[in-house]
Design a protein around this motif. Structure first.
Motif, mmCIF file in Angstrom:
data_model
loop_
_atom_site.group_PDB
_atom_site.id
_atom_site.type_symbol
_atom_site.label_atom_id
_atom_site.label_comp_id
_atom_site.label_asym_id
_atom_site.label_seq_id
_atom_site.Cartn_x
_atom_site.Cartn_y
_atom_site.Cartn_z
ATOM 1 N N MET A 211 6.540 20.532 1.454
ATOM 2 C CA MET A 211 6.967 21.727 0.698
ATOM 3 C C MET A 211 6.085 21.882 -0.546
ATOM 4 O O MET A 211 5.769 20.901 -1.207
ATOM 5 N N PRO A 212 5.674 23.123 -0.874
ATOM 6 C CA PRO A 212 4.808 23.310 -2.054
ATOM 7 C C PRO A 212 5.516 22.898 -3.350
ATOM 8 O O PRO A 212 6.741 22.944 -3.452
ATOM 9 N N LYS A 213 4.674 22.489 -4.328
ATOM 10 C CA LYS A 213 5.219 21.983 -5.590
ATOM 11 C C LYS A 213 4.610 22.741 -6.760
ATOM 12 O O LYS A 213 3.475 23.217 -6.707
ATOM 13 N N VAL A 214 5.407 22.819 -7.845
ATOM 14 C CA VAL A 214 4.938 23.400 -9.102
ATOM 15 C C VAL A 214 5.284 22.412 -10.218
ATOM 16 O O VAL A 214 6.336 21.766 -10.181
ATOM 17 N N TYR A 215 4.367 22.300 -11.179
ATOM 18 C CA TYR A 215 4.558 21.361 -12.294
ATOM 19 C C TYR A 215 4.863 22.181 -13.548
ATOM 20 O O TYR A 215 4.013 22.944 -14.025
#
Length: 579
Positions: free
Chosen positions: A1-5
């Motif tokens: 699943m894509p991630k954002v920081y």
């Protein structure tokens, strides 16, 4: 699943959410003015700016590159980005004011810029206490202004229409109001006029802002530029208490807050509910709060000679029971209002069929085709017609429908009418009959109430707990927003609290006894009559009535007040006979 920081946290996401929307959903506060979740995104206030970058990936391994200190390398955009309009992508790095000095400075200086020509009149502004500009300035703004020149002056106290007043000097040109008329109500009655630092929202020359949903622009205005002509200077936000409830102006049943001060209802405002009304409500429903304060019936009355006199509850219920005993069951008709709660309707139905033994039970349909539109307003002006059909408020075997009751009164087939919450004589639904006796439970002095032999004071939906089913089959619950004499103290914790209430008891609602009425909910009045007639019923409160309802009606099975919550529940409304 894509991630954002985001700052020091890592989140997984789906789809293509905007940064601001995603942060708000995850409890990360970002300041904003022009953004509204139900409107398009112009990104013109620039208050939600954040630093945005992307992890630098090694082309051979696909892994993030590390610098000499072992930290991941991030390539930030050269300028700050509006978080309301920037989509999150996989590997994105976002720095908010929590971790970036640059973002904090941008937010502070943008607020200083927004406030250059703002009048800073919070002490006399009607929006003080519930103003996003005021709150965000305290949180993110500068301590003082460096602007020492004459401010730009614009029109003040201008009635844009019959219900909205403009103070153009407070406007920050977020354009929420203009977008509302273009995208939601579609009246397109507002636009931005003038240029540069002199512009503000206004109507076309000679036009009035009379949109039937115009007062929603007051709710979404973040600065107090648009205020209510009806509510201006009547009360401060911190003096009032707000209680979640519904509007009873039509069968939509919009979710609202009822605002009270000194036990007087001061206004309705819409409450977000995606099942019913989203963020909006119509102006007529919003102003229907006035009826809760005016022409109210206070305490029971009995007829003596040609007039009505005040009486005790014991005497009035005893007199009503005597009248009911004196008439044969087939000559008694019971009229329940489609504005009563499910709990009221259920006990009234038991009174009619199980105790009185009459087959003549029905409710009036109040329809107004001119009120209906393609947005929220419905022609059915009763909030619980679906509830009447669900509970079974209809004639029994050999019972007469309500349309035949006036003729039946004239020819003697009916002798006594027991009315709960409706006004068939005053609304023109019936011609005023010469014959017949009337027992009336009413919240207001009405034409029907004036004909009563026994008159019982009924609570409004702002003084009681109960459930309503709107035309779309959504079950919602109302809570008491104001106190009444003899009110069950177990209901007090559900009432909204003002700041003053947090330091004392909310039960007396401070002062203002002219708005403190001696009235009872419909289920309690019906139960009182059942007891006087010898039926052993003992509901301890509205929740006990609903628990029995949930057993009797399949569509409600398994539901409770806790399960209904604030948003309500959509019911499966196939024909459900009462068990």
């Amino acid at each position: 699943m894509p991630k954002v920081y985001i700052d020091d946290d890592v989140f997984e996401f789906e789809g293509r959410p905007k940064i601001l929307e995603f942060c708000l959903q995850h409890g990360i506060e970002l300041p904003y003015f022009c953004y509204h979740p139900a409107l398009s995104i112009p990104a013109n206030c620039r208050q939600c700016l954040v630093e945005v970058g992307q992890l630098v990936l090694n082309r051979e391994t696909g892994q993030p590159e590390l610098d000499a200190e072992g930290k991941v390398v991030v390539r930030f955009f050269p300028k700050l980005m509006p978080s309301c309009a920037t989509e999150i992508t996989d590997g994105m790095v976002v720095r908010t004011h929590r971790s970036s000095a640059l973002v904090r400075r941008a937010q502070r200086e943008n607020l200083e810029f927004i406030l250059l020509n703002h009048p800073l009149d919070c002490p006399i502004c009607d929006q003080a206490g519930e103003c996003p500009l005021q709150e965000l300035t305290y949180k993110f703004g500068p301590d003082s202004s460096r602007f020492e020149f004459v401010k730009v002056h614009k029109p003040k106290r201008i009635p844009l229409g019959p219900r909205v007043v403009l103070d153009a000097e407070r406007c920050i040109n977020c354009t929420r109001c203009v977008r509302f008329t273009e995208e939601i109500s579609r009246s397109r009655q507002l636009t931005i006029i003038q240029r540069g630092d002199k512009n503000y929202p206004f109507t076309a020359p000679g036009m009035s802002f009379d949109d039937p949903y115009s007062m929603n622009t007051i709710d979404i205005c973040p600065v107090g530029a648009l205020t209510s002509a009806d509510f201006r200077f009547r009360a401060r936000a911190w003096e009032m208490a707000s209680t979640p409830s519904i509007c009873t102006g039509c069968a939509r049943g919009c979710s609202i807050y009822i605002w009270t001060r000194h036990n007087r209802v001061e206004r309705f405002t819409p409450r977000h509910n995606p099942l019913v009304n989203d963020y909006w409500m119509c102006d007529e429903g919003r102003l229907s709060y006035r009826r809760l304060n005016e022409n109210r019936l206070d305490g029971p009355h009995v007829r003596e000679f040609e007039g009505l006199r005040a009486a005790s509850w014991e005497e009035s219920l005893r007199r009503a029971a005597h009248l009911l005993r004196s008439a044969p069951p087939e000559q008694i008709a019971v009229l329940a209002s489609a504005s009563l709660s499910l709990e009221d309707l259920y006990v009234i139905r038991r009174l009619a069929f199980e105790v009185l033994g009459t087959p003549h039970l029905d409710f009036l349909r109040h329809e107004d085709p001119s009120f209906e539109d393609a947005f929220l307003r419905l022609r059915d002006r009763t909030p619980n017609r679906t509830g009447c059909e669900l509970v079974g408020i209809s004639p029994g075997p050999d019972g007469l429908p309500v349309q035949q009751w006036p003729q039946a009164l004239r020819d003697g087939r009916l002798r006594l009418v027991l009315v709960f919450g409706d006004d068939p004589l005053g609304t023109g639904a019936w011609p005023v009959p010469e014959a017949g006796e009337w027992i009336v439970a009413s919240s207001h002095w009405t034409e029907t109430a004036s004909r009563a032999q026994v008159l019982l004071a009924l609570c409004t939906h702002a003084e009681a707990t109960g459930c309503f089913v709107n035309q779309q089959g959504v079950l919602q619950r109302v809570r008491p927003a104001k106190a009444s004499k003899g009110m069950d103290r177990t209901l007090v914790p559900e009432m909204g609290k003002s700041r003053l209430d947090h330091h004392a008891t909310p039960f007396d609602r401070w002062w203002g006894h002219e708005h403190y009425f001696d009235c009872r909910p419909g289920w309690e009045l019906a139960q009182g009559l059942m007891r006087e007639l010898g039926s052993p019923v003992d509901y301890t409160g509205p929740e006990a009535v609903f628990a029995e309802l949930a057993q009797a009606i399949p569509a409600l099975r398994g539901l409770s007040y806790a399960a209904i919550g604030l948003q309500g529940v959509r019911l499966d409304l196939h024909p459900q006979p009462v068990a």
